[in-house]
Motif scaffolding. Structure first.
Motif, short mmCIF file in Angstrom:
data_model
loop_
_atom_site.label_atom_id
_atom_site.label_comp_id
_atom_site.label_asym_id
_atom_site.label_seq_id
_atom_site.Cartn_x
_atom_site.Cartn_y
_atom_site.Cartn_z
N GLU A 36 0.83 -1.21 0.00
CA GLU A 36 0.00 0.00 0.00
C GLU A 36 0.87 1.26 0.00
OE1 GLU A 36 -3.92 1.87 2.23
OE2 GLU A 36 -2.94 0.12 3.10
N LEU B 68 -3.43 2.24 -11.71
CA LEU B 68 -3.80 1.06 -10.92
C LEU B 68 -4.00 -0.15 -11.82
CD1 LEU B 68 -7.05 0.27 -11.27
CD2 LEU B 68 -7.33 2.27 -9.85
N TYR C 232 -6.85 -4.19 -7.60
CA TYR C 232 -7.69 -3.31 -6.80
C TYR C 232 -9.02 -3.98 -6.45
CZ TYR C 232 -9.71 0.92 -4.90
OH TYR C 232 -10.29 1.83 -4.05
N PRO D 287 -8.75 -3.36 -2.19
CA PRO D 287 -8.90 -1.96 -2.62
C PRO D 287 -7.95 -0.99 -1.91
CG PRO D 287 -10.71 -2.58 -1.20
CD PRO D 287 -9.88 -3.82 -1.40
N HIS E 234 -4.27 1.46 -2.91
CA HIS E 234 -3.36 1.92 -3.94
C HIS E 234 -1.97 1.39 -3.61
CE1 HIS E 234 -0.54 4.71 -5.92
NE2 HIS E 234 -1.40 4.52 -6.92
N TRP F 100 -9.33 8.40 -2.60
CA TRP F 100 -10.13 7.21 -2.92
C TRP F 100 -10.87 6.73 -1.69
CZ3 TRP F 100 -6.43 3.50 -6.01
CH2 TRP F 100 -5.99 4.14 -7.16
N ASN G 2 -13.47 3.96 -2.23
CA ASN G 2 -14.32 2.94 -2.85
C ASN G 2 -15.57 3.54 -3.49
OD1 ASN G 2 -12.58 0.86 -2.13
ND2 ASN G 2 -13.56 0.59 -0.16
#
Length: 144
Positions: free
Chosen positions: A11, A88, A93, A97, A99, A135, A137
């Motif tokens: 991450e 991505l 992802y 989920p 990065h 981000w 989701n």
């Protein structure tokens, strides 16, 4: 500080920090006050293209606060020369989920796990991806 959040595999630092802040309902200002760091600096840590990262003393305080090792947080830092456009792997992802740091490495254009090109934008409307720190989701801002 309240709730713990374990970093996902590979991450990115900015994504992790923003997720930790959201989980604990912390603003940049509140987190900055906890770390004795200006709120603007905390905000900059979440944006890889700003190329601002915590110094060792700040990172040590952050490590204690989030209960993640100093070394693990360092591993989450963006590459020295990152690809500035957010990218991505849609398959990675979908599985987890978060990065990933490796998606931003300059010269890496495909996923090392799935051998598919990294996406730079929504495949439907071509809207570029937002900074990973934003981000949560949510669907594409361009087409939903």
């Amino acid at each position: 500080m309240g709730l713990q959040l374990a970093p996902g595999p590979d991450e990115s630092f900015g994504h992790y920090l923003s997720q930790f802040r959201r989980l604990n309902c912390l603003s940049h200002k509140t987190l900055g006050a906890e770390l004795n760091v200006p709120s603007q600096r905390v905000a900059e840590w979440e944006v890889p293209s700003r190329r601002r990262l915590p110094d060792p003393a700040q990172l040590e305080r952050l490590a204690q606060l989030v209960r993640v090792s100093f070394t693990r947080l360092q591993q989450m830092f963006p590459p020295a020369r990152p690809h500035l456009q957010t990218r991505l792997c849609p398959l990675c992802y979908a599985e987890t989920p978060v990065h990933r740091v490796t998606w931003q490495q300059l010269g890496v254009d495909e996923c090392d796990r799935h051998q598919i090109p990294l996406l730079k934008a929504c495949p439907i409307c071509r809207t570029g991806f937002r900074t990973p720190a934003l981000w949560n989701n949510e669907p594409c801002l361009g087409c939903g």
